[in-house]
Design a protein around this motif. Structure first.
Motif, PDB file in Angstrom:
ATOM      1  N   ALA A  81       0.681  -1.159  -0.039  1.00  0.00           N
ATOM      2  CA  ALA A  81      -0.092   0.049  -0.022  1.00  0.00           C
ATOM      3  C   ALA A  81       0.744   1.364   0.185  1.00  0.00           C
ATOM      4  N   SER A  82       2.154   1.010   0.280  1.00  0.00           N
ATOM      5  CA  SER A  82       2.984   2.380   0.329  1.00  0.00           C
ATOM      6  C   SER A  82       3.757   2.554  -0.800  1.00  0.00           C
ATOM      7  N   LEU A  83       3.662   1.693  -1.782  1.00  0.00           N
ATOM      8  CA  LEU A  83       4.185   1.620  -3.170  1.00  0.00           C
ATOM      9  C   LEU A  83       3.538   2.740  -4.195  1.00  0.00           C
ATOM     10  N   PRO A  84       4.010   3.447  -4.897  1.00  0.00           N
ATOM     11  CA  PRO A  84       3.475   4.247  -5.912  1.00  0.00           C
ATOM     12  C   PRO A  84       2.350   3.459  -6.825  1.00  0.00           C
ATOM     13  N   ALA A  85       1.350   3.966  -6.947  1.00  0.00           N
ATOM     14  CA  ALA A  85       0.219   3.464  -7.677  1.00  0.00           C
ATOM     15  C   ALA A  85       0.876   3.356  -9.465  1.00  0.00           C
ATOM     16  N   LEU A  86       0.815   2.488 -10.137  1.00  0.00           N
ATOM     17  CA  LEU A  86       1.347   2.480 -11.416  1.00  0.00           C
ATOM     18  C   LEU A  86       0.087   1.768 -12.173  1.00  0.00           C
ATOM     19  N   GLU A  87       0.023   1.961 -13.457  1.00  0.00           N
ATOM     20  CA  GLU A  87      -0.798   1.406 -14.288  1.00  0.00           C
ATOM     21  C   GLU A  87      -0.728  -0.233 -14.603  1.00  0.00           C
ATOM     22  N   GLU A  88       0.742  -0.503 -14.573  1.00  0.00           N
ATOM     23  CA  GLU A  88       1.248  -1.935 -14.611  1.00  0.00           C
ATOM     24  C   GLU A  88       0.972  -2.770 -13.581  1.00  0.00           C
ATOM     25  N   LEU A  89       0.878  -4.056 -13.747  1.00  0.00           N
ATOM     26  CA  LEU A  89       0.693  -5.034 -12.732  1.00  0.00           C
ATOM     27  C   LEU A  89       1.972  -5.091 -11.845  1.00  0.00           C
ATOM     28  N   GLY A  90       1.781  -4.916 -10.359  1.00  0.00           N
ATOM     29  CA  GLY A  90       2.856  -4.968  -9.667  1.00  0.00           C
ATOM     30  C   GLY A  90       2.505  -5.374  -8.050  1.00  0.00           C
ATOM     31  N   SER A  91       3.598  -5.239  -7.249  1.00  0.00           N
ATOM     32  CA  SER A  91       3.208  -5.445  -6.009  1.00  0.00           C
ATOM     33  C   SER A  91       2.300  -4.423  -5.363  1.00  0.00           C
ATOM     34  N   HIS A  92       2.088  -3.150  -5.954  1.00  0.00           N
ATOM     35  CA  HIS A  92       1.380  -2.099  -5.505  1.00  0.00           C
ATOM     36  C   HIS A  92      -0.079  -2.436  -5.525  1.00  0.00           C
ATOM     37  N   THR A  93      -0.411  -3.542  -6.357  1.00  0.00           N
ATOM     38  CA  THR A  93      -1.751  -3.868  -6.430  1.00  0.00           C
ATOM     39  C   THR A  93      -2.197  -4.711  -5.339  1.00  0.00           C
ATOM     40  N   LEU A  94      -1.551  -5.409  -4.579  1.00  0.00           N
ATOM     41  CA  LEU A  94      -1.968  -6.183  -3.523  1.00  0.00           C
ATOM     42  C   LEU A  94      -2.685  -5.329  -2.178  1.00  0.00           C
ATOM     43  N   GLY A  95      -2.243  -4.171  -2.370  1.00  0.00           N
ATOM     44  CA  GLY A  95      -2.747  -3.160  -1.133  1.00  0.00           C
ATOM     45  C   GLY A  95      -2.442  -3.938   0.178  1.00  0.00           C
ATOM     46  N   THR A  96      -3.547  -3.828   1.221  1.00  0.00           N
ATOM     47  CA  THR A  96      -3.131  -4.447   2.401  1.00  0.00           C
ATOM     48  C   THR A  96      -3.430  -5.901   2.493  1.00  0.00           C
ATOM     49  N   ALA A  97      -3.870  -6.636   1.414  1.00  0.00           N
ATOM     50  CA  ALA A  97      -4.159  -8.120   1.227  1.00  0.00           C
ATOM     51  C   ALA A  97      -3.282  -8.643   0.789  1.00  0.00           C
ATOM     52  N   PHE A  98      -1.917  -8.927   1.428  1.00  0.00           N
ATOM     53  CA  PHE A  98      -1.147  -9.621   1.108  1.00  0.00           C
ATOM     54  C   PHE A  98      -0.096 -10.561   2.200  1.00  0.00           C
ATOM     55  N   ALA A  99       0.447 -11.568   1.674  1.00  0.00           N
ATOM     56  CA  ALA A  99       1.110 -12.393   2.455  1.00  0.00           C
ATOM     57  C   ALA A  99       2.769 -12.015   2.414  1.00  0.00           C
ATOM     58  N   GLY A 100       3.065 -11.527   3.695  1.00  0.00           N
ATOM     59  CA  GLY A 100       4.721 -11.222   3.754  1.00  0.00           C
ATOM     60  C   GLY A 100       5.406 -12.805   3.583  1.00  0.00           C
ATOM     61  N   ASP A 101       6.548 -12.502   3.427  1.00  0.00           N
ATOM     62  CA  ASP A 101       7.392 -13.794   3.257  1.00  0.00           C
ATOM     63  C   ASP A 101       8.457 -13.645   4.262  1.00  0.00           C
ATOM     64  N   VAL A 102       9.351 -14.696   4.685  1.00  0.00           N
ATOM     65  CA  VAL A 102      10.452 -14.563   5.556  1.00  0.00           C
ATOM     66  C   VAL A 102      11.725 -15.328   5.064  1.00  0.00           C
TER      67      VAL A 102
END
Length: 467
Positions: A81-102
């Motif tokens: 959600a903190s990433l710039p909004a772009l027209e292309e598909l990317g991590s920014h489209t996940l919003g707050t519903a994302f699975a963090g990794d470790v």
């Protein structure tokens, strides 16, 4: 103690108990290790140990290890959600519903599972990052100890000390940011990372579509050609990249959950399909630019040239083979003309605002041939008269012969192409066209002079009778 704190405590206690029970089930009742495990899994003791082990792992959304498992460099945890909004598909489209990794020590991955516990509408990690008071109280009754544990847990989302770094085994590329490609200072060195959270978000629906019961039923119905209420999902040219080999947990937690499977969607350039109809833009003839470019024409001309260069005997078989090649070209010629005549609007060859004069250089003979419905327009009486005069088919025949001889470098015997019944070949159905002009004229509000009363045979007879 608040209800929110009790909710966190209950979720934490259940998590610790489940882990303890899983280990106790593997030991006999008289094993001395049972007492040790019971002590290690006391509420406060386990949280304290987990906070200590948190330094061995790092929460990430963009990981270096999938690039190369032995690469040692910077991983990033950036909330989408903190990433710039772009027209292309990317991590920014996940919003707050994302699975963090470790990533990190696989033996400490249970710490991240602990931080993914959910209560009161969000994960424990998100609550600790937000300094949620209820979550802090659930970590320890002593505020100072609770804060220390919290700082250790949220520390796994922060970049490692020492600043950003890459590695010889990581991918790197120079990106031109200035104007001078010869100046080193005009480049930035980029180190791409693997968008692991985005990859997981892609994996989940594809996995369901491939192996879920709903899509299995839809696939079966499609195979048996039966009606089905559901939707069938398919991913053509899907590739699977296995990361980590037999130990996917060495790459990351999410990679372990996927069994090392990472789906790659087909990333292919579009298959360019040339238009079947080229337009003679600013051209004097359709033969050189349009007709010559047709695939079947090019192939046939190449075969005919090769045949003529083989110095075969001038017998009947040779003439028949040559005739067959020429007939193929004539079929293509009629097909090309038919495409123009049936798809282009009437009058497309005349100068005007609609076509910006792109076709006015086309020879008048070819305009009469390719744009016959121009004769139906009210201000085109001269064009209609020329068309009905029937002089243009022979001229088209000469143009075709000249073009073919040029393609064959004058290897075709003179006369084979010129002296043909061009009127019959090029018009296909002259009487039908005359009837069409009659019907169109009858529907026009403004009559115009189109000489359609005489047939072609009558016009020819007139010319022959003229001294």
């Amino acid at each position: 103690m608040t209800d929110n704190t009790r909710s966190w405590q209950a979720a934490i206690a259940l998590f610790i108990q489940d882990r303890l029970q899983a280990k106790l089930d593997k030991l006999p009742d008289d094993d001395p290790k049972r007492a040790e495990l019971l002590a290690q899994h006391q509420y406060d003791a386990w949280i304290e140990d987990a906070a200590r082990r948190a330094a061995q792992i790092q929460a990430v959304t963009h990981s270096l290890k999938p690039i190369h498992p032995d690469a040692r460099g910077t991983n990033l945890y950036v909330e989408p959600a903190s990433l710039p909004a772009l027209e292309e598909l990317g991590s920014h489209t996940l919003g707050t519903a994302f699975a963090g990794d470790v990533v990190g020590n696989a033996a400490a991955l249970d710490v991240y599972k602990f931080l993914k516990l959910e209560a009161n509408g969000r994960s424990l990690l998100a609550a600790l990052l937000a300094q949620d008071e209820a979550a802090l109280q659930a970590l320890h009754a002593d505020p100072a100890q609770a804060q220390a544990s919290r700082d250790a847990f949220v520390g796994l989302t922060q970049p490692r000390a020492g600043g950003a770094s890459s590695h010889p085994l990581a991918k790197q590329l120079y990106w031109l940011t200035g104007n001078d490609p010869c100046a080193d200072g005009d480049y930035e060195l980029l180190a791409p990372l693997y968008a692991t959270s985005l990859a997981h978000a892609v994996h989940v629906p594809i996995q369901e579509d491939r192996f879920g019961e709903a899509n299995k039923a839809a696939r079966q119905a499609r195979r048996e050609r039966k009606a089905h209420d559901g939707v069938f999902h398919d991913y053509p040219w899907l590739a699977v990249q296995k990361l980590g080999g037999t130990k996917p947990q060495n790459i990351s937690q999410l990679n372990s959950e996927r069994g090392g499977v990472n789906y790659l969607l087909a990333s292919l350039p579009p298959a360019w399909k040339a238009s079947e109809m080229r337009l003679p833009v600013h051209a004097e003839s359709v033969f050189d630019r349009v007709f010559s470019a047709r695939p079947w024409v090019k192939s046939t001309v190449r075969q005919l040239r090769k045949f003529l260069e083989s110095n075969l005997e001038p017998n009947q078989e040779t003439r028949q083979r040559r005739e067959a090649y020429i007939e193929t070209l004539l079929d293509e010629l009629v097909s090309m003309a038919g495409t123009f005549q049936q798809t282009m609007p009437a009058g497309w060859t005349r100068p005007g605002a609609d076509n910006e004069g792109r076709f006015q250089q086309l020879a008048r003979t070819e305009q009469l041939w390719l744009d016959p419905l121009r004769a139906e327009l009210p201000d085109e009486a001269d064009f209609a008269r020329e068309w009905m005069g029937m002089d243009w088919p022979a001229e088209i025949g000469k143009r075709f012969a000249a073009w073919l001889n040029a393609q064959l470098e004058n290897k075709l015997p003179v006369g084979d192409a010129e002296f043909r019944e061009w009127k019959k070949v090029l018009l296909t159905d002259e009487d039908s066209f005359k009837q069409q002009l009659r019907e169109l004229r009858d529907r026009l509000d403004t009559p115009h002079d189109i000489p359609i009363r005489k047939t072609h045979a009558e016009l020819v007879a007139e010319r022959e009778d003229t001294p």
